[in-house]
Write a protein that holds these residues in place. Structure first.
Motif, mmCIF file in Angstrom:
data_model
loop_
_atom_site.group_PDB
_atom_site.id
_atom_site.type_symbol
_atom_site.label_atom_id
_atom_site.label_comp_id
_atom_site.label_asym_id
_atom_site.label_seq_id
_atom_site.Cartn_x
_atom_site.Cartn_y
_atom_site.Cartn_z
ATOM 1 N N TYR A 104 10.119 -4.283 -1.332
ATOM 2 C CA TYR A 104 9.276 -5.056 -2.252
ATOM 3 C C TYR A 104 10.130 -5.935 -3.159
ATOM 4 N N GLN A 105 11.217 -5.372 -3.663
ATOM 5 C CA GLN A 105 12.086 -6.132 -4.552
ATOM 6 C C GLN A 105 12.632 -7.382 -3.848
ATOM 7 N N MET A 106 12.908 -7.251 -2.569
ATOM 8 C CA MET A 106 13.384 -8.395 -1.790
ATOM 9 C C MET A 106 12.338 -9.515 -1.774
ATOM 10 N N PHE A 107 11.085 -9.165 -1.525
ATOM 11 C CA PHE A 107 10.020 -10.164 -1.516
ATOM 12 C C PHE A 107 9.840 -10.796 -2.900
ATOM 13 N N PHE A 108 9.912 -9.974 -3.939
ATOM 14 C CA PHE A 108 9.733 -10.503 -5.295
ATOM 15 C C PHE A 108 10.840 -11.488 -5.653
ATOM 16 N N GLU A 109 12.071 -11.147 -5.293
ATOM 17 C CA GLU A 109 13.195 -12.038 -5.569
ATOM 18 C C GLU A 109 13.038 -13.352 -4.800
ATOM 19 N N LEU A 110 12.644 -13.265 -3.548
ATOM 20 C CA LEU A 110 12.469 -14.463 -2.727
ATOM 21 C C LEU A 110 11.374 -15.368 -3.276
ATOM 22 N N SER A 111 10.352 -14.755 -3.863
ATOM 23 C CA SER A 111 9.192 -15.529 -4.324
ATOM 24 C C SER A 111 9.271 -15.922 -5.795
ATOM 25 N N GLY A 112 10.302 -15.474 -6.496
ATOM 26 C CA GLY A 112 10.466 -15.875 -7.893
ATOM 27 C C GLY A 112 9.696 -15.034 -8.885
ATOM 28 N N PHE A 113 9.533 -13.737 -8.593
ATOM 29 C CA PHE A 113 8.893 -12.814 -9.532
ATOM 30 C C PHE A 113 9.921 -11.818 -10.068
ATOM 31 N N GLN A 114 9.655 -11.326 -11.261
ATOM 32 C CA GLN A 114 10.550 -10.384 -11.933
ATOM 33 C C GLN A 114 9.783 -9.118 -12.284
ATOM 34 N N LYS A 115 10.350 -7.974 -11.953
ATOM 35 C CA LYS A 115 9.689 -6.695 -12.245
ATOM 36 C C LYS A 115 9.828 -6.347 -13.719
ATOM 37 N N ILE A 116 8.733 -5.937 -14.345
ATOM 38 C CA ILE A 116 8.740 -5.480 -15.737
ATOM 39 C C ILE A 116 8.792 -3.957 -15.798
ATOM 40 N N LYS A 117 7.983 -3.315 -14.981
ATOM 41 C CA LYS A 117 7.984 -1.845 -14.947
ATOM 42 C C LYS A 117 7.470 -1.400 -13.585
ATOM 43 N N ASP A 118 7.745 -0.167 -13.227
ATOM 44 C CA ASP A 118 7.181 0.407 -12.013
ATOM 45 C C ASP A 118 7.064 1.912 -12.181
ATOM 46 N N GLY A 119 6.445 2.556 -11.215
ATOM 47 C CA GLY A 119 6.271 3.998 -11.309
ATOM 48 C C GLY A 119 5.538 4.550 -10.102
ATOM 49 N N PHE A 120 5.210 5.844 -10.155
ATOM 50 C CA PHE A 120 4.534 6.524 -9.066
ATOM 51 C C PHE A 120 3.301 7.244 -9.599
ATOM 52 N N GLU A 121 2.337 7.455 -8.713
ATOM 53 C CA GLU A 121 1.101 8.131 -9.083
ATOM 54 C C GLU A 121 0.555 8.869 -7.864
ATOM 55 N N LEU A 122 -0.128 9.968 -8.098
ATOM 56 C CA LEU A 122 -0.837 10.753 -7.093
ATOM 57 C C LEU A 122 0.086 11.624 -6.237
ATOM 58 N N LEU A 123 0.613 12.660 -6.835
ATOM 59 C CA LEU A 123 1.303 13.689 -6.057
ATOM 60 C C LEU A 123 0.311 14.471 -5.214
ATOM 61 N N CYS A 124 -0.863 14.689 -5.801
ATOM 62 C CA CYS A 124 -1.932 15.387 -5.077
ATOM 63 C C CYS A 124 -3.158 14.464 -5.042
ATOM 64 N N PRO A 125 -3.482 13.845 -3.889
ATOM 65 C CA PRO A 125 -4.554 12.853 -3.836
ATOM 66 C C PRO A 125 -5.950 13.416 -3.607
ATOM 67 N N VAL A 126 -6.093 14.728 -3.576
ATOM 68 C CA VAL A 126 -7.407 15.340 -3.379
ATOM 69 C C VAL A 126 -7.746 16.210 -4.583
ATOM 70 N N LYS A 127 -9.037 16.380 -4.803
ATOM 71 C CA LYS A 127 -9.500 17.159 -5.942
ATOM 72 C C LYS A 127 -9.430 18.655 -5.640
ATOM 73 N N ILE A 128 -8.586 19.342 -6.381
ATOM 74 C CA ILE A 128 -8.522 20.799 -6.340
ATOM 75 C C ILE A 128 -8.771 21.270 -7.768
ATOM 76 N N PRO A 129 -9.897 21.898 -8.041
ATOM 77 C CA PRO A 129 -10.245 22.281 -9.420
ATOM 78 C C PRO A 129 -9.116 23.046 -10.101
ATOM 79 N N LEU A 130 -8.877 22.693 -11.357
ATOM 80 C CA LEU A 130 -7.883 23.327 -12.230
ATOM 81 C C LEU A 130 -6.437 23.079 -11.791
ATOM 82 N N PHE A 131 -6.263 22.291 -10.735
ATOM 83 C CA PHE A 131 -4.893 22.058 -10.261
ATOM 84 C C PHE A 131 -4.515 20.578 -10.217
ATOM 85 N N SER A 132 -5.350 19.755 -9.562
ATOM 86 C CA SER A 132 -4.961 18.372 -9.239
ATOM 87 C C SER A 132 -4.573 17.569 -10.469
#
Length: 488
Positions: free
Chosen positions: A184-212
């Motif tokens: 992704y960084q390669m595409f952003f550099e080629l297209s003239g965009f600069q990253k401000i922040k990034d991150g990850f989300e959804l270790l568990c993508p399904v609903k498990i009550p009291l856990f997810s």
């Protein structure tokens, strides 16, 4: 005769189009089946994007993300006419007059011929056939204030999602670009965009009550665990290389002061003229000495290249004094200089240059790079600054070396975002430094640190007493920021 390449791309596009047209009638049921995953995505977008912005969603589907953001104006585009029709059925124009849905291919998005505050790409780039061409078209919808928020599947999940889609556990997708962060960084550099922040989300993508929820919240905090989340996200801005001429901008310097009569003359003398004109706004925060009289004398003398002003502060702390000063500021760039001159006034042009050269949107001084002069900062203050720097770097997901340097600069057009963030984070901060840093992060402004020399105070007395009380207030701010910035 068409080239092999164009036939290949055309076949891939047709495959994607046919897939989404085929599932359009049941698309809302697909979202309902995978409700937990889609709900976390909505919460992520709301976490990253303030309300009342002009928002474009590319690959909007039935529009659930766009609706949840409550934009001032929202436009959703999708290349499936059937899905756009479904979006209009679920979210009719009469009920949502601020939302418009259009049939349009992502590669043709520049035909909208508009500029947006935010452009969101929910898992779109994982299915784009020509990302580089798309990013170049996307630039035409951006100005210097536009932020791109993109989501992508983490390439580590490729085998899990492929197997899951075959057995009916995961949603099927027609084409996948299983790209890494560096891809992704390669595409952003080629297209003239600069990253401000990034991150990850959804270790568990399904609903498990009291856990997810608990697992996703806690897991996303720790670097090792979060890298195994299902979704990778980021925020981009245009990487502009042009420099704004200095004679095209004006500067407002706010100097909060309380009992600083012996420093006023030097401040007036040493603040350089910056840009086309510079105004120096002293905010006398209910001094008991002759601070106000000294400032008035300079206003009457009128023998300085800069415009000198005096504003009466409310007497409740530096943060409120600065806000009073900026309420009376008229120029393009806002900058703070502490009246003790421990950061030298001669350093201010470097802050202005960083803004003009578009290195960042918010320039924060850093006193902990160069050697500190003598006893300018006491040992416990140095230790506290370094500890809070580590904490802030964690909270903001970017390195921050100095959280309490009084010297900082921002464009006037972005200052309102700092004020808005006081409502979001609360008004605990009495100095204003955390308001600026958290506010810049909240509104996805590019934060750049400017190293400055820190010198001993020559006249007057420090206002940073009650160190442990102050540290407690700072920890309260960090606690609030933790729940606002790190936890979905």
């Amino acid at each position: 005769m068409k080239s092999v390449k164009s036939n290949h791309i055309e076949n891939l596009e047709k495959h994607v189009y046919n897939y989404y047209d085929g599932v359009a009638d049941n698309y809302d049921q697909i979202i309902k089946k995978h409700f937990y995953c889609y709900d976390r995505i909505k919460r992520l977008f709301k976490h990253l994007i303030p309300i009342n912005c002009n928002v474009l969603e590319i690959g909007c589907g039935i529009g659930q993300n766009l609706i949840s953001l409550n934009p001032e104006q929202g436009i959703g585009i999708d290349f499936s006419e059937k899905i756009i029709k479904k979006a209009r059925e679920i979210y009719p124009e009469k009920k949502y007059p601020n939302i418009t849905f259009k049939k349009m291919n992502a590669i043709n998005c520049s035909q909208l011929n508009m500029k947006f505050d935010y452009i969101i790409l929910p898992l779109v780039m994982t299915e784009l056939i020509d990302i580089h061409t798309f990013m170049n078209e996307l630039k035409k919808l951006c100005n210097s204030d536009t932020r791109i928020v993109y989501l992508s599947f983490n390439n580590r999940w490729e085998p899990i999602l492929k197997i899951g889609s075959k057995v009916g556990f995961c949603q099927k997708h027609p084409v996948q670009n299983w790209m890494s962060k560096s891809d992704y960084q390669m595409f952003f550099e080629l297209s003239g965009f600069q990253k401000i922040k990034d991150g990850f989300e959804l270790l568990c993508p399904v609903k498990i009550p009291l856990f997810s929820d608990a697992f996703n919240r806690i897991g996303s905090i720790f670097p090792f665990f979060r890298s195994f989340s299902m979704i990778y996200f980021g925020v981009l801005r245009l990487k502009e290389e042009s420099t704004i001429p200095k004679n095209k901008v004006s500067v407002s310097v706010v100097v909060p002061c309380k009992n600083e009569e012996d420093n006023i003359d030097e401040i007036v003398k040493r603040i350089p003229t910056m840009g086309s004109k510079t105004e120096v706004i002293f905010v006398d925060d209910k001094s008991s000495d002759l601070t106000s009289n000294k400032i008035k004398k300079h206003i009457l003398k009128n023998d300085n290249n800069n415009i000198i002003k005096l504003v009466n502060g409310p007497g409740i702390g530096k943060g409120a004094a600065c806000r009073a000063g900026f309420a009376n500021a008229e120029n393009d760039i806002f900058i703070i200089l502490d009246a003790d001159m421990t950061v030298m006034p001669e350093s201010l042009p470097s802050f202005i240059d960083a803004l003009l050269e578009k290195r960042g949107d918010f320039i924060n001084g850093s006193r902990l790079v160069y050697p500190i002069e003598g006893e300018a900062m006491r040992f416990l203050n140095i230790l506290g600054n370094k500890m809070f720097a580590i904490l802030f770097s964690f909270l903001l997901s970017q390195p921050i070396k100095d959280t309490l340097c009084g010297t900082k600069a921002i464009w006037k057009k972005d200052y309102g975002k700092i004020l808005e963030s006081r409502k979001y984070f609360g008004s605990v901060d009495i100095w204003g430094d955390y308001d600026w840093i958290f506010g810049a992060n909240r509104h996805n402004l590019k934060i750049i640190e400017m190293p400055v020399h820190y010198r001993k105070r020559v006249a007057g007395e420090t206002k940073m007493n009650h160190r442990f009380t102050n540290a407690w207030i700072m920890l309260k701010m960090c606690r609030i920021a933790f729940w606002k910035t790190k936890v979905l």
